[in-house]
Every structure is written in structure tokens, then in C-alpha cells.
Design an enzyme around this catalytic site. Structure first.
Site, short mmCIF file in Angstrom:
data_model
loop_
_atom_site.label_atom_id
_atom_site.label_comp_id
_atom_site.label_asym_id
_atom_site.label_seq_id
_atom_site.Cartn_x
_atom_site.Cartn_y
_atom_site.Cartn_z
N ASP A 25 38.68 40.06 32.92
CA ASP A 25 37.68 39.19 33.53
C ASP A 25 38.04 37.74 33.22
OD1 ASP A 25 35.04 38.41 34.57
OD2 ASP A 25 34.54 38.07 32.47
N ASP A 41 35.44 34.46 33.55
CA ASP A 41 34.36 33.69 32.93
C ASP A 41 33.80 34.42 31.71
OD1 ASP A 41 34.10 31.35 34.70
OD2 ASP A 41 33.58 32.82 36.22
N ASP A 68 32.97 40.31 29.03
CA ASP A 68 31.96 39.68 28.16
C ASP A 68 30.54 39.99 28.57
OD1 ASP A 68 30.73 36.75 29.50
OD2 ASP A 68 32.23 37.92 30.56
N LYS A 98 30.65 43.59 40.60
CA LYS A 98 30.31 44.22 39.33
C LYS A 98 28.78 44.23 39.23
CE LYS A 98 34.35 42.01 37.15
NZ LYS A 98 34.78 40.99 36.17
N THR A 102 37.96 39.24 38.64
CA THR A 102 36.86 38.30 38.48
C THR A 102 35.90 38.33 39.66
OG1 THR A 102 36.31 35.94 38.24
CG2 THR A 102 38.32 36.46 39.45
N SER A 103 34.65 38.00 39.38
CA SER A 103 33.64 37.89 40.44
C SER A 103 33.72 36.55 41.15
CB SER A 103 32.24 38.09 39.86
OG SER A 103 32.08 39.42 39.40
#
Length: 222
Positions: free
Chosen positions: A17, A19, A169, A144, A112-113
Site C-alpha cells: 500500500d 498512504d 496500515d 479496498k 493503492t487506492s
């Protein structure tokens, strides 16, 4: 407390991921989403409980379940454009630049989103190397905690899900990794309560070893 792992975690591919895992963007995320909550008359703490790790339209759908998704997609595009312009406060998670350099010759991907524009800006500003393989919001049909992104990342690397380790995270990210059938390294304070396979306070606790059979050993220090 971070997990002390005496036996290394061994994998064929790593899925990371961005962020909160490689890049600390909390200041910008808080600014954007608390502002959005205020404009819509929603408790900002409620929004922040679900915002981390998800695509924006998924956050909106969670806190405004009766709003048409078309409105969520449109407003999310506006927020992404705003987020991409804000770079103040974007810093690397401790250990991230060195960790990513160590991974350069090994199988790994970003999952990643964020969209590719936001991901590119944040990784550059934080001074963290961008992986060649990137699964961004444009790559998936579901945010996600849906496992689609991690499953696509494993497929891009050419490995089974069980042979990959996820770095995350957020609750949404950890849930996505688990749903994909992968082990999860939880990074940072948010991940501490999520019962990942291993938890570290940051990436300075991790050492990467390339094994003779092509697998990757992750050694976790106290």
C-alpha cells in the site's frame, strides 16, 4: 507494541500500500476529508474512521448510503484533483526510501487506492521509489476492503495469493489482504489493533533478504 518476529516471514512477492505504509499523507487526508464532512454536515470523526485506505467514492457511499453513486464518483474526482495539488506535509514513513531501494531487484508491486496521478506525486514528494508494477484505482472495479487490487497485484507478479505478503496500515487494507488469502504486515499505529500477521511501528524494523530459491525473507527487528 510492535511484533518481534524471530522467524522471518518468507514470500515470493510483496504487495505494498502507499498512504500510511510508504508515505505519511495523514495531514492532507485529514484536511481533505474533514473539510468534505463539514460541507455535508457529517461528523468528521465518523468520516475519518472509514476514510483511510479506501477510494473516496467508497468512503462517501459508506457515510452517505442513500446518495446515488454517480454523485460519489463525480465528487471523488474533484477531491482527487484537490488532493493532488496539496503536497505540504507529505513525508516518507520512516525507513520507506531504504526499504524500497532494497526491494528494487525483487518481485514487488504498489497496490493503492490512489489514482496514478496522486500516487506519482506523493511518491515523488516523499522521495520513495515508485515500483514498476502499480495497481491503482484505475486498475480495479472495487475499492479496498475488496481484495481485487491485491489479487491483481499477485497476478501481475505471477504468484499465487498465498505466496504474497501485503503491507498495510488501514482497516480496509488489512481486511483486503486477508480476503485475498495473504499474510499481512501491519505498518504504523493504525495497524496495531487490526491483528495483522506481523506488526511494525515503521519500515526501519524490516530487513529484506533474497533467498537462493528466489523467495524473499522479511526479518523483523524489535
Amino acid at each position: 507494541m510492535p511484533t518481534t518476529q524471530t522467524t522471518p516471514l518468507v514470500a515470493r512477492g510483496l504487495l505494498l500500500d502507499m498512504d500510511g505504509t510508504l508515505v505519511n499523507s495523514d495531514a492532507v487526508v485529514e484536511l481533505i476529508w474533514r473539510g468534505w464532512a463539514a460541507r455535508h454536515g457529517i461528523d468528521p470523526d465518523e468520516v475519518m474512521r472509514v476514510a483511510h485506505g479506501r477510494q473516496g467514492h467508497s468512503t462517501m457511499a459508506t457515510v452517505l448510503p442513500d446518495r446515488p453513486m454517480e454523485e460519489n464518483y463525480a465528487e471523488n474526482a474533484e477531491l482527487l484533483a484537490e488532493e493532488t495539488k496539496i503536497t505540504e506535509g507529505i513525508v516518507p514513513v520512516p525507513g520507506a526510501p531504504a526499504f524500497m531501494e532494497a526491494l528494487a531487484p525483487l518481485p514487488h508491486a504498489l497496490v493503492t487506492s490512489a489514482d496514478i496521478g496522486l500516487a506519482t506525486v506523493r511518491m515523488r514528494v516523499a522521495g520513495v521509489r515508485m515500483p514498476d508494477i502499480r495497481i491503482t484505482s484505475e486498475s480495479v472495479s472495487a475499492s479496498k476492503p475488496d481484495p481485487e487490487g491485491f489479487l491483481k497485484g499477485a497476478a501481475e507478479l505471477g504468484f499465487d495469493a498465498a505466496d504474497c505478503v501485503v503491507f498495510e496500515d488501514s482497516p480496509a487494507g488489512v481486511a483486503a489482504g486477508r480476503a485475498a488469502g495473504m499474510r499481512v504486515v501491519g505498518v504504523g499505529e493504525r495497524a496495531a489493533a487490526l491483528e495483522p500477521t506481523v506488526h511494525v511501528r515503521d519500515l526501519t524494523q524490516l530487513r529484506v533478504e533474497a533467498l537462493p530459491d528466489g523467495r524473499i525473507a522479511l526479518h523483523v527487528a524489535a
